[in-house]
Design a protein around this motif. Structure first.
Motif, PDB file in Angstrom:
ATOM      1  N   ASP A   1       0.828  -1.196   0.000  1.00  0.00           N
ATOM      2  CA  ASP A   1       0.000   0.000   0.000  1.00  0.00           C
ATOM      3  C   ASP A   1       0.870   1.258   0.000  1.00  0.00           C
ATOM      4  O   ASP A   1       0.496   2.293   0.533  1.00  0.00           O
ATOM      5  CB  ASP A   1      -0.934   0.012   1.207  1.00  0.00           C
ATOM      6  CG  ASP A   1      -0.183  -0.054   2.534  1.00  0.00           C
ATOM      7  OD1 ASP A   1       1.047  -0.286   2.516  1.00  0.00           O
ATOM      8  OD2 ASP A   1      -0.820   0.129   3.584  1.00  0.00           O
ATOM      9  N   VAL A   2       2.050   1.159  -0.623  1.00  0.00           N
ATOM     10  CA  VAL A   2       2.989   2.275  -0.634  1.00  0.00           C
ATOM     11  C   VAL A   2       3.277   2.740  -2.059  1.00  0.00           C
ATOM     12  O   VAL A   2       3.676   1.956  -2.911  1.00  0.00           O
ATOM     13  CB  VAL A   2       4.324   1.890   0.048  1.00  0.00           C
ATOM     14  CG1 VAL A   2       5.314   3.046  -0.034  1.00  0.00           C
ATOM     15  CG2 VAL A   2       4.083   1.508   1.508  1.00  0.00           C
TER      16      VAL A   2
ATOM     17  N   LYS B   1      -1.044   6.737   2.070  1.00  0.00           N
ATOM     18  CA  LYS B   1      -1.273   5.291   2.005  1.00  0.00           C
ATOM     19  C   LYS B   1      -2.723   4.942   1.690  1.00  0.00           C
ATOM     20  O   LYS B   1      -3.008   3.990   0.965  1.00  0.00           O
ATOM     21  CB  LYS B   1      -0.854   4.624   3.316  1.00  0.00           C
ATOM     22  CG  LYS B   1       0.636   4.407   3.446  1.00  0.00           C
ATOM     23  CD  LYS B   1       0.936   3.511   4.623  1.00  0.00           C
ATOM     24  CE  LYS B   1       2.429   3.182   4.681  1.00  0.00           C
ATOM     25  NZ  LYS B   1       2.730   2.224   5.766  1.00  0.00           N
TER      26      LYS B   1
END
Length: 228
Positions: free
Chosen positions: A76-77, A122
């Motif tokens: 999720d980066v 994020k």
């Protein structure tokens, strides 16, 4: 005459505040072919060029690309990275393939910069999925303001048309195929390859490749969207 044209181009870049590294300019989409099988990439990784010397500051430091990865617990980066490290041994190239579809006003440096800052969050970046939130979805959103993934010229690109209108259960199956191939290619070191866009980025043969290759071939035959 050629000298005058060159001077004019340089002056134009200075006027709009964007420098170039000789190959890419700020906001360009870069394609990195990955995991060749029989001369065809299995998939392509994508990034947006930001360049430490681009003249546009998005807090990139000495990094020169913005992209997302789906491994090492960083699903999720969306982050900055290094072009040299990301290209590995593949032949990267510019792929701004929606220029004719999206108005120029939607891909100005200011809008691209705004979207990069947005996607550093994020929650905005979201969890990685092959079919709806991949590295290609990120870069098309950053450059054009829309999310698109075609994976042109790759084996993954054969599956995407099928999955577009598939049911939830079918989508899960496609995701599993893609994930299995992705895992296999990451487990093997680079070996020498002769020609093509992923030159020197092919991978050692492992027992799972023939099965997965056949599965992808079947998907292509069913969709009628590509050949081998």
């Amino acid at each position: 005459m050629k000298s005058l044209i060159l001077v004019a181009v340089i002056l134009q870049l200075v006027i709009i505040g964007i420098k170039t590294d000789g190959k890419y300019q700020f906001g360009d989409i870069i394609e990195f072919p990955r995991a060749c099988m029989e001369g065809m990439p299995t998939f392509s990784h994508y990034a947006v060029y930001v360049g430490p010397e681009s003249g546009v500051n998005v807090s990139q430091g000495d990094n020169d690309i913005f992209h997302r990865l789906d491994w090492k617990g960083r699903e999720d980066v969306c982050e900055f990275g290094k072009l040299d490290e990301t290209r590995r041994k593949s032949i990267d190239e510019k792929k701004n393939y929606l220029e004719d579809e999206i108005p120029a006003g939607e891909r100005t440096p200011d809008k691209i910069k705004k979207r990069i800052r947005e996607m550093q969050n994020k929650e905005k970046c979201g969890n990685y999925t092959y079919l709806s939130n991949s590295c290609e979805h990120l870069v098309t959103y950053v450059r054009y303001g829309i999310r698109r993934s075609l994976q042109k010229g790759t084996r993954f690109g054969c599956i995407l048309p099928l999955a577009k209108n598939a049911k939830v259960e079918e989508i899960k199956k496609y995701e599993e195929v893609l994930k299995s191939i992705d895992i296999l290619q990451k487990q093997n070191n680079n070996t020498e390859n002769d020609k093509g866009p992923c030159s020197n980025d092919a991978h050692k043969e492992v027992s799972g490749w023939p099965v997965l290759s056949a599965c992808l071939a079947l998907c292509c035959l069913l969709s009628g969207s590509c050949g081998f």
